[in-house]
Design a protein around this motif. Structure first.
Motif, short mmCIF file in Angstrom:
data_model
loop_
_atom_site.label_atom_id
_atom_site.label_comp_id
_atom_site.label_asym_id
_atom_site.label_seq_id
_atom_site.Cartn_x
_atom_site.Cartn_y
_atom_site.Cartn_z
N GLU A 201 0.83 -1.18 0.00
CA GLU A 201 -0.11 0.02 -0.20
C GLU A 201 0.75 1.08 -0.05
O GLU A 201 0.70 2.28 -0.62
N ALA A 202 2.06 1.37 0.73
CA ALA A 202 2.90 2.47 0.48
C ALA A 202 3.46 2.75 -0.67
O ALA A 202 4.00 3.73 -0.81
N ASP A 203 3.31 1.80 -1.48
CA ASP A 203 4.19 2.03 -2.89
C ASP A 203 3.21 2.99 -3.62
O ASP A 203 3.35 3.11 -4.88
N PHE A 204 1.59 3.07 -3.39
CA PHE A 204 0.74 3.71 -4.31
C PHE A 204 0.69 5.29 -3.77
O PHE A 204 1.20 5.74 -2.88
N ASN A 205 0.63 6.20 -5.07
CA ASN A 205 0.48 7.59 -4.86
C ASN A 205 -0.62 8.35 -5.24
O ASN A 205 -0.85 8.97 -5.97
N ASP A 206 -1.64 7.64 -4.52
CA ASP A 206 -3.08 8.44 -4.69
C ASP A 206 -3.42 9.04 -3.35
O ASP A 206 -2.75 8.82 -2.55
N LEU A 207 -4.61 9.45 -3.44
CA LEU A 207 -5.15 10.33 -2.40
C LEU A 207 -6.80 9.88 -2.11
O LEU A 207 -7.41 10.12 -3.12
N VAL B 51 -13.50 13.88 16.39
CA VAL B 51 -13.55 13.30 15.37
C VAL B 51 -12.54 13.64 14.37
O VAL B 51 -12.57 15.06 14.05
N GLU B 52 -11.77 12.96 13.69
CA GLU B 52 -10.92 12.99 12.81
C GLU B 52 -11.29 13.74 11.53
O GLU B 52 -12.32 12.83 10.64
N ILE B 53 -11.15 14.89 11.16
CA ILE B 53 -11.64 15.50 9.76
C ILE B 53 -10.62 15.34 9.00
O ILE B 53 -9.37 15.89 9.19
N VAL B 54 -10.97 14.93 7.79
CA VAL B 54 -10.01 14.34 6.72
C VAL B 54 -9.79 15.56 5.68
O VAL B 54 -8.67 15.75 5.18
N ARG B 55 -10.73 16.00 5.08
CA ARG B 55 -10.71 17.14 4.06
C ARG B 55 -11.85 17.87 3.90
O ARG B 55 -13.03 17.37 4.07
N VAL C 18 -9.04 21.75 8.03
CA VAL C 18 -7.71 21.14 8.47
C VAL C 18 -6.71 21.36 7.06
O VAL C 18 -7.21 21.63 6.10
N PRO C 19 -5.55 20.82 7.04
CA PRO C 19 -4.50 21.03 6.21
C PRO C 19 -5.00 20.24 4.96
O PRO C 19 -5.44 19.20 5.26
N PRO C 20 -4.82 20.92 3.69
CA PRO C 20 -5.26 19.94 2.56
C PRO C 20 -4.11 18.98 2.48
O PRO C 20 -3.20 18.80 2.87
N PRO C 21 -4.69 17.85 1.82
CA PRO C 21 -3.88 16.80 1.42
C PRO C 21 -2.70 17.11 0.94
O PRO C 21 -2.64 17.72 -0.27
N GLN C 22 -1.51 16.60 1.18
CA GLN C 22 -0.27 16.95 0.55
C GLN C 22 -0.01 16.73 -0.93
O GLN C 22 0.41 17.50 -1.64
N ALA C 23 -0.77 15.64 -1.44
CA ALA C 23 -0.71 15.27 -2.81
C ALA C 23 -1.33 16.26 -3.74
O ALA C 23 -0.74 16.55 -4.78
N VAL C 24 -2.39 16.79 -3.24
CA VAL C 24 -3.06 17.71 -3.89
C VAL C 24 -2.53 18.95 -3.92
O VAL C 24 -2.41 19.87 -4.69
N VAL C 25 -1.76 19.58 -2.77
CA VAL C 25 -1.11 20.69 -2.65
C VAL C 25 0.34 20.44 -3.57
O VAL C 25 0.61 21.42 -4.35
N ASP C 26 0.79 19.58 -3.74
CA ASP C 26 2.06 19.25 -4.68
C ASP C 26 1.47 19.42 -6.09
O ASP C 26 2.24 20.11 -6.84
N LYS D 139 -1.31 21.10 -7.11
CA LYS D 139 -1.44 22.53 -7.41
C LYS D 139 -0.09 23.32 -7.58
O LYS D 139 -0.16 24.32 -8.21
N SER D 140 0.97 22.95 -6.79
CA SER D 140 2.31 23.89 -7.05
C SER D 140 3.06 22.99 -8.34
O SER D 140 4.05 23.73 -8.74
N GLY D 141 2.57 22.09 -9.08
CA GLY D 141 3.45 21.47 -9.87
C GLY D 141 4.26 20.66 -9.38
O GLY D 141 5.04 20.03 -10.26
N LYS D 142 4.45 20.54 -7.98
CA LYS D 142 5.58 19.61 -7.64
C LYS D 142 5.20 18.13 -7.79
O LYS D 142 4.03 17.65 -7.59
N LYS D 143 6.03 17.21 -8.16
CA LYS D 143 6.04 15.79 -8.23
C LYS D 143 6.09 15.19 -7.06
O LYS D 143 7.13 15.47 -6.32
#
Length: 187
Positions: free
Chosen positions: A69-75, A108-112, A172-180, A182-186
């Motif tokens: 699971e750690a090898d997948f890069n989705d959100l 309760v944990e808020i995810v997004r 909550v802070p936005p998901p890192q994959a979406v932030v990346d 947005k910024s064009g970062k891989k």
């Protein structure tokens, strides 16, 4: 504090192995209609007037030689078909904002969220139940009545399809994959 009072069970999002095969099943066998796509990675299907009752999200291909699971890069990170989230309809943004306070008061944990999706234009707030399932509150979803001239469109997989507010209302802070993305970062 008064509990959240959802009006009805709403849509489901499923992770699938083969999105084209799944779309064919849900349209040709179940008779659902395609409302919109995000790239070729996600599709929104409807049985009634709601923009979507069911969304399907393509599982990412594992990296060569990978099977964890750690090898997948989705959100969020999923490695198997199945439920990503289910949702409940609430009345409006005010009720969604009140729901944030209820969730926080119960730790309760808020995810997004709170955000506004592109396809369906619904407001969203996602959080975890005690077993770690993603639960979404939503409101203000696009309605597509029978006989409507609606034509499915393909959205790019970017910040506008994920959150038209661009995280301005997130509690909550936005998901890192979406932030990346947005910024064009891989990532």
């Amino acid at each position: 504090m008064t509990p959240i009072r959802p009006r009805k069970l709403g849509h489901l999002v499923l992770m699938v192995r083969d999105i084209q095969k799944s779309v064919k099943f849900y349209t040709e066998v179940m008779g659902m209609q395609v409302s919109d796509w995000i790239s070729d990675q996600m599709v929104f299907l409807r049985a009634g007037a709601d923009h979507h009752d069911l969304a399907l999200s393509q599982l990412p291909a594992p990296a060569p030689g990978s099977n964890t699971e750690a090898d997948f890069n989705d959100l969020p990170r999923y490695s198997r078909p199945g439920l990503e989230h289910f949702s409940y309809l609430v009345d409006n943004m005010a009720e969604m904002e009140r729901a944030v306070k209820v969730l926080q008061s119960h730790q309760v944990e808020i995810v997004r969220g709170i955000g506004k999706h592109g396809p369906g234009e619904n407001l969203f707030l996602v959080f975890k139940d005690p077993d770690g399932n993603n639960v979404e509150l939503y409101c203000e979803m696009t309605q597509i009545p029978e006989g409507s001239a609606h034509r499915a469109q393909v959205w790019e997989r970017n910040i506008d399809s994920f959150d038209q507010y661009r995280f301005a209302r997130f509690v909550v802070p936005p998901p890192q994959a979406v932030v990346d993305a947005k910024s064009g970062k891989k990532s």
